[in-house]
Design an enzyme around this catalytic site. Structure first.
Site, short mmCIF file in Angstrom:
data_model
loop_
_atom_site.label_atom_id
_atom_site.label_comp_id
_atom_site.label_asym_id
_atom_site.label_seq_id
_atom_site.Cartn_x
_atom_site.Cartn_y
_atom_site.Cartn_z
N SER A 128 -14.72 9.59 36.70
CA SER A 128 -13.53 9.55 36.95
C SER A 128 -12.41 10.73 36.28
O SER A 128 -13.16 10.99 35.19
CB SER A 128 -13.06 7.93 36.35
OG SER A 128 -11.51 8.48 36.44
N TYR A 141 -10.92 2.91 28.98
CA TYR A 141 -10.94 3.04 29.89
C TYR A 141 -11.51 4.71 30.00
O TYR A 141 -12.68 5.19 30.22
CB TYR A 141 -10.21 2.95 31.24
CG TYR A 141 -10.63 3.27 32.77
CD1 TYR A 141 -11.50 2.40 33.17
CD2 TYR A 141 -10.65 4.27 33.44
CE1 TYR A 141 -12.15 3.14 34.58
CE2 TYR A 141 -11.08 4.83 34.28
CZ TYR A 141 -11.46 4.08 35.56
OH TYR A 141 -11.64 4.65 36.90
N1 NAP Z 1 -10.53 3.42 42.41
C1 NAP Z 1 -10.60 4.50 42.15
O1 NAP Z 1 -9.28 5.50 41.79
C2 NAP Z 1 -10.92 5.32 40.91
C3 NAP Z 1 -11.00 6.20 40.24
C4 NAP Z 1 -11.61 6.46 39.87
C5 NAP Z 1 -12.89 6.14 39.34
N2 NAP Z 1 -13.50 4.73 39.57
C6 NAP Z 1 -14.42 4.20 39.04
O2 NAP Z 1 -14.68 4.13 40.60
C7 NAP Z 1 -16.02 2.79 40.21
C8 NAP Z 1 -16.27 2.15 41.71
O3 NAP Z 1 -14.77 1.51 41.14
P1 NAP Z 1 -13.59 1.26 42.90
O4 NAP Z 1 -12.30 1.27 42.79
O5 NAP Z 1 -14.68 1.58 44.03
O6 NAP Z 1 -13.07 -0.17 42.18
P2 NAP Z 1 -13.71 -1.56 43.14
O7 NAP Z 1 -12.90 -2.07 44.88
O8 NAP Z 1 -12.33 -2.99 42.17
O9 NAP Z 1 -14.94 -2.33 43.05
C9 NAP Z 1 -15.22 -2.81 41.85
C10 NAP Z 1 -17.20 -3.29 42.00
O10 NAP Z 1 -17.39 -3.14 41.05
C11 NAP Z 1 -17.86 -4.42 40.81
N3 NAP Z 1 -17.73 -4.64 40.16
C12 NAP Z 1 -17.21 -5.05 38.48
N4 NAP Z 1 -17.06 -5.39 37.67
C13 NAP Z 1 -18.33 -6.34 37.83
C14 NAP Z 1 -19.42 -6.76 37.40
N5 NAP Z 1 -18.92 -7.77 35.82
N6 NAP Z 1 -20.60 -6.93 37.41
C15 NAP Z 1 -20.84 -6.54 38.46
N7 NAP Z 1 -20.46 -5.85 39.43
C16 NAP Z 1 -19.40 -5.81 38.49
C17 NAP Z 1 -17.34 -5.75 42.07
O11 NAP Z 1 -17.40 -6.24 42.64
P3 NAP Z 1 -18.08 -7.76 41.90
O12 NAP Z 1 -16.26 -8.04 41.34
O13 NAP Z 1 -18.16 -8.49 43.40
O14 NAP Z 1 -18.61 -8.29 40.76
C18 NAP Z 1 -17.04 -4.35 43.23
O15 NAP Z 1 -18.02 -3.95 44.08
C19 NAP Z 1 -15.50 2.32 39.14
O16 NAP Z 1 -17.02 2.27 37.82
C20 NAP Z 1 -14.39 2.89 38.94
O17 NAP Z 1 -14.26 3.06 37.25
C21 NAP Z 1 -12.22 4.54 40.71
#
Ligand code: NAP
Length: 252
Positions: A128, A141
């Site tokens: 991130s 985080y």
């Molecule tokens: N969205 C943003 O603004 C942003 C910005 C920078 C970085 N990121 C990073 O991008 C990555 C993906 O996030 P996203 O934005 O796509 O969020 P998201 O839509 O909430 O997706 C998160 C995913 O992680 C899975 N997950 C969460 N906890 C888990 C666990 N304990 N075991 C297995 N799977 C788990 C969830 O699946 P289940 O709930 O089905 O387990 C879901 O598929 C993360 O690492 C986040 O830090 C996001």
């Protein structure tokens, strides 16, 4: 030759988008998340697992290590929390470290030997922009994403000339379920700061082989300046941000 992409956190957001784009590129998929009903929509092997649990990570890692067709691992599963470190639930902080750090270590270690044997493969660690900063209300985080960057840099050094690449993908605010899960209002941040998941994943896959991928020119410019600042100035600016004053806010 079968090319299998393993994607953690494929049930939503960036992970689901990685699954869609990699499938279109001809990869076979092994997708992982806790919500089985969400994974059911994806064609491929499905692993229902909570990757913040040691036993479940170990089970998946042993399976991956026993195969010889993993071409790409996307360590993507993740979540954020809001609140001062001393006041937020300890279990959520522990789970975040186990998911962002320990699962990434274990799964990467499981697939690298076969990639090195074949002299081909790639690891994408979803980090991130927050990995370059420190923020009140967002301590674990930022720390785990800074670790992701450092881990990726170290691997990059070791993987030179092996045919295997590593990427730290560093998005800024992206439309996914991330902020809903965290209970954070997207409207607090101006529209121009937001990107689509499809764009972020396109940038990642287009730049496989590159260590740092920061999608979007605005975030590139921001980080080009931010990472040059001395720590004392960076921390002084962080203290003046809305987060520094204690309001839950800039978390991504
Ligand atoms: N969205 C943003 O603004 C942003 C910005 C920078 C970085 N990121 C990073 O991008 C990555 C993906 O996030 P996203 O934005 O796509 O969020 P998201 O839509 O909430 O997706 C998160 C995913 O992680 C899975 N997950 C969460 N906890 C888990 C666990 N304990 N075991 C297995 N799977 C788990 C969830 O699946 P289940 O709930 O089905 O387990 C879901 O598929 C993360 O690492 C986040 O830090 C996001």
């Amino acid at each position: 030759m079968r090319r299998v992409a393993v994607i953690t956190g494929a049930s939503a957001g960036l992970g689901a988008e990685f699954a869609r784009q990699l499938r279109a590129e001809g990869y076979e998929l092994l997708v992982v998340a806790r919500r089985a009903e969400r994974l059911a929509a994806i064609e491929g092997e499905r692993w229902v697992a909570d990757l913040s649990g040691e036993a479940e990570v170990e089970r998946l890692a042993a399976h991956l290590a026993s195969r010889d067709d993993i071409a790409l691992l996307v360590n993507n599963a993740g979540f954020g929390t809001q609140g001062f470190f001393a006041e937020t639930a300890l279990e959520a902080q522990m789970a975040m470290h186990r998911l962002h750090v320990l699962a990434t270590v274990r799964l990467t270690r499981a697939v690298l030997p076969q990639m090195l044997r074949r002299r081909a493969g790639a690891i994408v660690n979803v980090s991130s922009v927050a990995g370059f900063g420190r923020s009140a209300n967002n301590v674990s985080y930022c720390a785990t994403k800074a670790w992701t960057n450092a881990f990726s840099e170290g691997l990059w050094l070791e993987l030179q000339g092996t045919g295997v690449s590593v990427q730290a993908l560093c998005p800024g605010f992206t439309y996914t379920e991330f902020h809903d899960v965290m209970g954070s209002d997207r409207a607090k941040h101006p529209r121009w700061m937001w990107m689509d998941a499809a764009f972020v994943v396109e940038e990642s896959l287009r730049n496989l082989g590159r260590l740092y991928v920061v999608p979007g020119w605005k975030y590139k410019v921001f980080l080009a300046i931010w990472t040059k600042l001395p720590a004392w100035l960076r921390l002084r600016l962080e203290r003046r941000s809305p987060n520094g004053k204690g309001a839950p806010g800039v978390i991504n």
